[in-house]
Motif scaffolding. Sequence first.
Motif, mmCIF file in Angstrom:
data_model
loop_
_atom_site.group_PDB
_atom_site.id
_atom_site.type_symbol
_atom_site.label_atom_id
_atom_site.label_comp_id
_atom_site.label_asym_id
_atom_site.label_seq_id
_atom_site.Cartn_x
_atom_site.Cartn_y
_atom_site.Cartn_z
ATOM 1 N N GLN A 51 -4.630 9.564 2.527
ATOM 2 C CA GLN A 51 -5.508 8.249 2.594
ATOM 3 C C GLN A 51 -4.785 7.302 2.003
ATOM 4 N N VAL A 52 -5.295 6.078 2.357
ATOM 5 C CA VAL A 52 -4.353 4.925 1.653
ATOM 6 C C VAL A 52 -4.765 4.426 0.572
ATOM 7 N N ASP B 17 0.795 -1.115 0.162
ATOM 8 C CA ASP B 17 0.169 -0.160 -0.014
ATOM 9 C C ASP B 17 0.777 1.233 -0.007
ATOM 10 N N LEU B 18 0.247 2.311 -0.666
ATOM 11 C CA LEU B 18 1.050 3.662 -0.346
ATOM 12 C C LEU B 18 -0.185 4.501 0.152
ATOM 13 N N VAL B 19 0.464 5.656 0.632
ATOM 14 C CA VAL B 19 -0.382 6.690 1.295
ATOM 15 C C VAL B 19 -0.439 7.867 0.387
ATOM 16 N N SER B 20 -1.295 8.535 -0.115
ATOM 17 C CA SER B 20 -1.351 9.809 -0.835
ATOM 18 C C SER B 20 -1.360 10.880 0.155
ATOM 19 N N LEU B 21 -0.324 11.702 0.318
ATOM 20 C CA LEU B 21 -0.615 12.845 1.252
ATOM 21 C C LEU B 21 -0.598 14.101 0.678
ATOM 22 N N SER B 22 -1.595 15.090 0.994
ATOM 23 C CA SER B 22 -1.798 16.273 0.348
ATOM 24 C C SER B 22 -1.705 17.267 1.307
ATOM 25 N N THR B 23 -0.854 18.410 0.893
ATOM 26 C CA THR B 23 -0.743 19.725 1.772
ATOM 27 C C THR B 23 -1.581 20.918 1.285
ATOM 28 N N ALA B 24 -1.672 21.599 2.224
ATOM 29 C CA ALA B 24 -2.602 22.834 2.152
ATOM 30 C C ALA B 24 -1.928 23.569 0.822
ATOM 31 N N SER B 25 -0.456 23.846 0.748
ATOM 32 C CA SER B 25 0.166 24.549 -0.391
ATOM 33 C C SER B 25 0.068 23.645 -1.686
ATOM 34 N N GLY B 26 -0.510 22.617 -1.590
ATOM 35 C CA GLY B 26 -0.622 22.072 -3.127
ATOM 36 C C GLY B 26 0.236 21.090 -3.422
ATOM 37 N N LYS B 27 1.075 20.678 -2.464
ATOM 38 C CA LYS B 27 1.999 19.311 -2.763
ATOM 39 C C LYS B 27 1.422 18.248 -2.492
ATOM 40 N N ARG B 28 1.792 17.108 -3.198
ATOM 41 C CA ARG B 28 1.277 15.736 -3.169
ATOM 42 C C ARG B 28 2.444 14.781 -3.125
ATOM 43 N N PHE B 29 2.447 13.846 -2.080
ATOM 44 C CA PHE B 29 3.236 12.929 -2.075
ATOM 45 C C PHE B 29 2.683 11.273 -2.021
ATOM 46 N N PHE B 30 3.587 10.420 -2.571
ATOM 47 C CA PHE B 30 3.187 9.182 -2.116
ATOM 48 C C PHE B 30 4.042 8.589 -1.016
ATOM 49 N N SER B 31 3.570 7.923 -0.031
ATOM 50 C CA SER B 31 4.444 7.759 1.066
ATOM 51 C C SER B 31 4.047 6.172 1.452
#
Length: 378
Positions: free
Chosen positions: A367-368, A148-162
Amino acid sequence: DGDSYGVLPRPCRALVLLNPQSGSGRALDDFQAVVQPMLAEADITTTVFVTERPHHAHEKVRDEDLSQWDTLVVMSGDGLLFEVVNGLMERPDWKEAMKKPLCILPGGSGNALAASINYYAGYEQVAKKKLLTNCTFILCKGLYTQMDLVSLSTASGKRFFSFLGFGWGFISDVDIDSEKYRWLGSARFTLGTLQCLAKLRVYQGRLSYLPMGPEQGSSPAPRDPHAPVTNGHIPQPAGTDAPGSPPPDSLLVPLGQPVPAHWTVVPEEEFVLVYAIYQSHLGTNLLMAPAARLHDGCIHLFYMKAGISRVTVLKLFLAISRGTHLDLNCPHLCYVPVRAFRLEPRVAAGIMTVDGEALACEPVQGQVHGRLCRVVSG
Ligand code: ADP
Ligand code: MG
């Protein structure tokens, strides 16, 4: 199911991404002395790509012709694998690219995924050369499974897969403050923990989450009669995504809006730490989420409420080395398995980390995404 497991072909062509600066700076020596002889026996040929700077591995895998390789091996800490995962997710062909089995060999000071895979394989909790030998042996066997990966989004618009975890407060402070003791290897975390304990801080913010629920994804959550009908999901318009665009976060609403009514909002707003982890280990000697597995579809959310004494924090951290911290029944330490979460810090204070890498403090949600990549495991 049939698609969950596979085995690397023989002969096997491995691209090894190696960070010579990781850990105490011995990754290249250890690779040549420990790893290469074992892989040669297993008919795995290696091409070593030595990274010269941050982001180098990210660019390499983003632009690489992946058909030349049967597996992408990362010999470093978790930080370099984070670059590789996010480089692959930036590709227009990410759906295909994410089928390439990834492998982690511990060469860094933070080797949480390697320690987790060692644990899932049923091996004793070890560090350093022993952990490297176990992980190399797992690569020699060549079995891989989905992760599984978790998609993380920040208020400044960044998105990461963790792949490992998101943290705020105590543990993240230790991770980043102790960077200056990198030469100590993983002992840097022990020293960092004692230092951060001395100046124990409180962080203010709001934490919300979507609990796992008994039947993940299928049963409607109890809901506010005024909330839109969502059946636990926020519907996304179908077919509007351009081909190759990254997967949408179907459980999340934009950070500017309140969380959906069926989410839980934590009443307390003062924390010592918040840590959302999706692997068992946070470090070679930190068994934070003993129940976690590579594709359990779950974010293991921990938070420590303010008001806890230093002695109790220390007791909990000592217990984490054996994974017995929840047995202490500390009322300040909460654990809940979730599918999604949101953290809104009141002010931009403290360090946030994604897979051990620092992030500016701002509202974040995640979210996962079940089974989004593949990883070599025992
Ligand atoms: P560690 O566990 O020791 O921190 P990581 O794999 O997490 O090891 O690497 C730490 C950081 O080093 C990563 O963010 C990565 O981008 C960066 N990096 C990669 N190659 C180099 C290099 N040649 N010099 C300096 N930093 C590098
Ligand atoms: Mg690191």
